[in-house]
Design an enzyme around this catalytic site. Structure first.
Site, short mmCIF file in Angstrom:
data_model
loop_
_atom_site.label_atom_id
_atom_site.label_comp_id
_atom_site.label_asym_id
_atom_site.label_seq_id
_atom_site.Cartn_x
_atom_site.Cartn_y
_atom_site.Cartn_z
N CYS A 1 0.67 -5.45 -4.09
CA CYS A 1 0.54 -5.22 -5.54
C CYS A 1 1.81 -5.65 -6.28
O CYS A 1 1.74 -6.33 -7.31
CB CYS A 1 0.24 -3.75 -5.80
SG CYS A 1 1.29 -2.61 -4.88
N HIS B 1 3.34 1.37 -10.65
CA HIS B 1 4.73 0.97 -10.42
C HIS B 1 5.29 0.47 -11.76
O HIS B 1 4.53 0.00 -12.62
CB HIS B 1 4.83 -0.21 -9.45
CG HIS B 1 4.28 0.03 -8.09
ND1 HIS B 1 4.78 0.96 -7.22
CD2 HIS B 1 3.27 -0.60 -7.41
CE1 HIS B 1 4.12 0.91 -6.07
NE2 HIS B 1 3.19 -0.03 -6.17
P1 NAD Z 1 -6.63 3.19 2.43
O1 NAD Z 1 -6.07 4.10 3.46
O2 NAD Z 1 -6.93 3.73 1.07
O3 NAD Z 1 -7.97 2.52 2.98
C1 NAD Z 1 -8.08 2.00 4.26
C2 NAD Z 1 -9.45 2.28 4.79
O4 NAD Z 1 -9.60 1.66 6.07
C3 NAD Z 1 -9.70 3.79 4.99
O5 NAD Z 1 -10.98 4.09 4.50
C4 NAD Z 1 -9.62 3.96 6.51
O6 NAD Z 1 -10.44 5.01 6.97
C5 NAD Z 1 -10.17 2.61 6.96
N1 NAD Z 1 -9.84 2.25 8.35
C6 NAD Z 1 -8.85 2.73 9.14
N2 NAD Z 1 -8.88 2.12 10.35
C7 NAD Z 1 -9.91 1.24 10.32
C8 NAD Z 1 -10.47 0.33 11.25
N3 NAD Z 1 -9.97 0.19 12.47
N4 NAD Z 1 -11.54 -0.40 10.87
C9 NAD Z 1 -12.08 -0.28 9.62
N5 NAD Z 1 -11.59 0.58 8.71
C10 NAD Z 1 -10.52 1.33 9.04
O7 NAD Z 1 -5.62 1.96 2.34
P2 NAD Z 1 -5.42 0.98 1.11
O8 NAD Z 1 -4.48 1.61 0.15
O9 NAD Z 1 -6.74 0.51 0.62
O10 NAD Z 1 -4.61 -0.19 1.81
C11 NAD Z 1 -5.26 -1.22 2.55
C12 NAD Z 1 -4.36 -2.42 2.59
O11 NAD Z 1 -4.11 -2.86 1.25
C13 NAD Z 1 -2.97 -2.17 3.20
O12 NAD Z 1 -2.55 -3.36 3.82
C14 NAD Z 1 -2.11 -1.91 1.99
O13 NAD Z 1 -0.75 -2.18 2.22
C15 NAD Z 1 -2.72 -2.89 1.01
N6 NAD Z 1 -2.48 -2.56 -0.40
C16 NAD Z 1 -2.56 -1.28 -0.84
C17 NAD Z 1 -2.31 -0.99 -2.17
C18 NAD Z 1 -2.35 0.40 -2.69
O14 NAD Z 1 -1.60 0.72 -3.58
N7 NAD Z 1 -3.21 1.25 -2.23
C19 NAD Z 1 -1.98 -2.03 -3.05
C20 NAD Z 1 -1.97 -3.35 -2.57
C21 NAD Z 1 -2.20 -3.60 -1.23
#
Ligand code: NAD
Length: 336
Positions: free
Chosen positions: A140, A220
């Site tokens: 992000c 942020h």
């Molecule tokens: P999150 O924890 O909200 O969602 C992840 C999902 O994946 C959960 O539902 C979890 O149960 C599921 N999961 C876990 N293990 C799994 C597997 N083996 N197979 C399939 N599903 C599985 O996380 P998020 O915030 O959505 O982050 C996901 C990615 O995006 C990360 O790389 C993070 O760094 C990136 N990201 C997050 C944000 C943020 O602010 N939330 C912003 C930009 C990028």
């Protein structure tokens, strides 16, 4: 229609699924989840085919009365491309699954740049993702910085970027994260990882970043200083940035004081989940002294990468050029 599978249906995955569903040239092939929680219930209600991500927990869906369409392997096999939105580090473990099925995959910013052929930001390097097997849609913060840097670099050239990132402690649903009542230099050493991450998009850019974490969940905030190669004035920079579809210049008369007002405005405007897909830049903050540019921008961590994921799908599958894809994504989301 491009068939898009989404593996990992949390903060990012569910938003990407909804954004894909709104595109005229894409269909959500299905979404994969590890367990039958409220998000699984919401996915089924949204009409998405739900796949079990883990063999050992697949029975839990049946026990919870949630019907699944199969295992994640089937979803990967049926999809033209998979968006992996699993937690940081899990994407790396999933890479072999995508390779086995010869299905290209998009990873998220939590994965390392080493995992992929290219790190991606639609405004900055759309063409670099053409025909790639593995692409990382940058985080992000890096997305927010890249969107701002690209037009400034094109128009004026950049000597150096200096940025302080005031980072939210966690997303609203991340009740286990902190700080609760503190202000943390994080990391304590300089630069923070954000500058090197921006270099995955602009390899030769001089950029220094330092970061703090605060007890907030909304957005942020970036305090930015860019030394341009050529002198300009604030009015010209405002005009330049106002022309960018994913930069929102907050007009002074909106009287937006902070991230709380931005989120409230997004909800008032009917944005799904109160999402703010654009960088929110205070127009009043844009100041120029010779070659020195200063501004404040707020970044909605949960949603700014969503349109980028949609564009990365077209970039990898080479169905549209950058301009057409970004315009189509924006129009389908109502980001205009
Ligand atoms: P999150 O924890 O909200 O969602 C992840 C999902 O994946 C959960 O539902 C979890 O149960 C599921 N999961 C876990 N293990 C799994 C597997 N083996 N197979 C399939 N599903 C599985 O996380 P998020 O915030 O959505 O982050 C996901 C990615 O995006 C990360 O790389 C993070 O760094 C990136 N990201 C997050 C944000 C943020 O602010 N939330 C912003 C930009 C990028």
């Amino acid at each position: 229609m491009l068939q898009v599978g989404i593996n990992g249906y949390g903060t990012i995955g569910k938003r990407v699924a909804d954004a894909v569903a709104r595109q005229p040239d894409m269909v959500v092939e299905g979404v994969a989840k590890t367990r039958p929680n409220f998000e699984a219930e919401a996915a089924v209600t949204a009409g998405y085919d739900l796949y079990a991500a883990l063999e050992e927990r697949a029975d839990q869906f049946t026990a919870a009365g949630i019907e699944t369409a199969g295992m994640v392997e089937e979803l990967v096999a049926e999809s033209d491309i998979v968006v992996d939105a699993t937690p940081s580090g899990i994407g790396a473990q999933n890479k072999s699954l995508y390779a086995e099925h010869d299905t290209p995959a998009l990873f998220q910013g939590g994965e390392s740049d080493d995992l992929v052929d290219v790190s991606f930001n639609a405004r900055s390097n759309f063409e670099a993702a053409a025909d790639a097997d593995f692409v990382r849609v940058v985080s992000c913060n890096t997305t927010g910085l890249s969107r701002l840097i690209a037009p400034l670099r094109d128009e004026y050239g950049i000597d150096r970027v200096r940025t302080t990132l005031v980072r939210r402690g966690g997303d609203p649903a991340q009740s286990g994260r902190g700080p609760i009542n503190d202000i943390l230099p994080e990391p304590k050493t300089l630069p923070s990882h954000h500058g090197p991450d921006v270099n995955t998009i602009f390899p030769d850019l001089a950029i220094d970043t330092l970061a703090l974490k605060v007890p907030a969940t909304l957005m942020h905030m970036h305090s930015i200083n860019v030394t341009l190669e050529h002198e300009t004035d604030a009015g010209a920079v405002r005009e330049l940035l106002a022309d960018e579809s994913r930069l929102w210049l907050i007009a002074a008369d909106l009287d937006v004081d902070g991230a709380g007002d931005i989120k409230e405005f997004a909800l008032d405007m009917g944005r799904p989940r109160g999402d703010v897909w654009e960088n929110a830049i205070w127009a009043e903050s844009i100041s120029v002294e010779g070659r020195e540019l200063y501004l404040f921008q707020a970044i909605h961590q949960e949603s700014d990468v969503v349109p980028e994921n949609v564009d990365a799908i077209r970039a990898v599958l080479e169905t549209e050029d950058a301009e057409t894809s970004m315009a189509r994504t924006n129009s389908a989301l109502g980001l205009e």
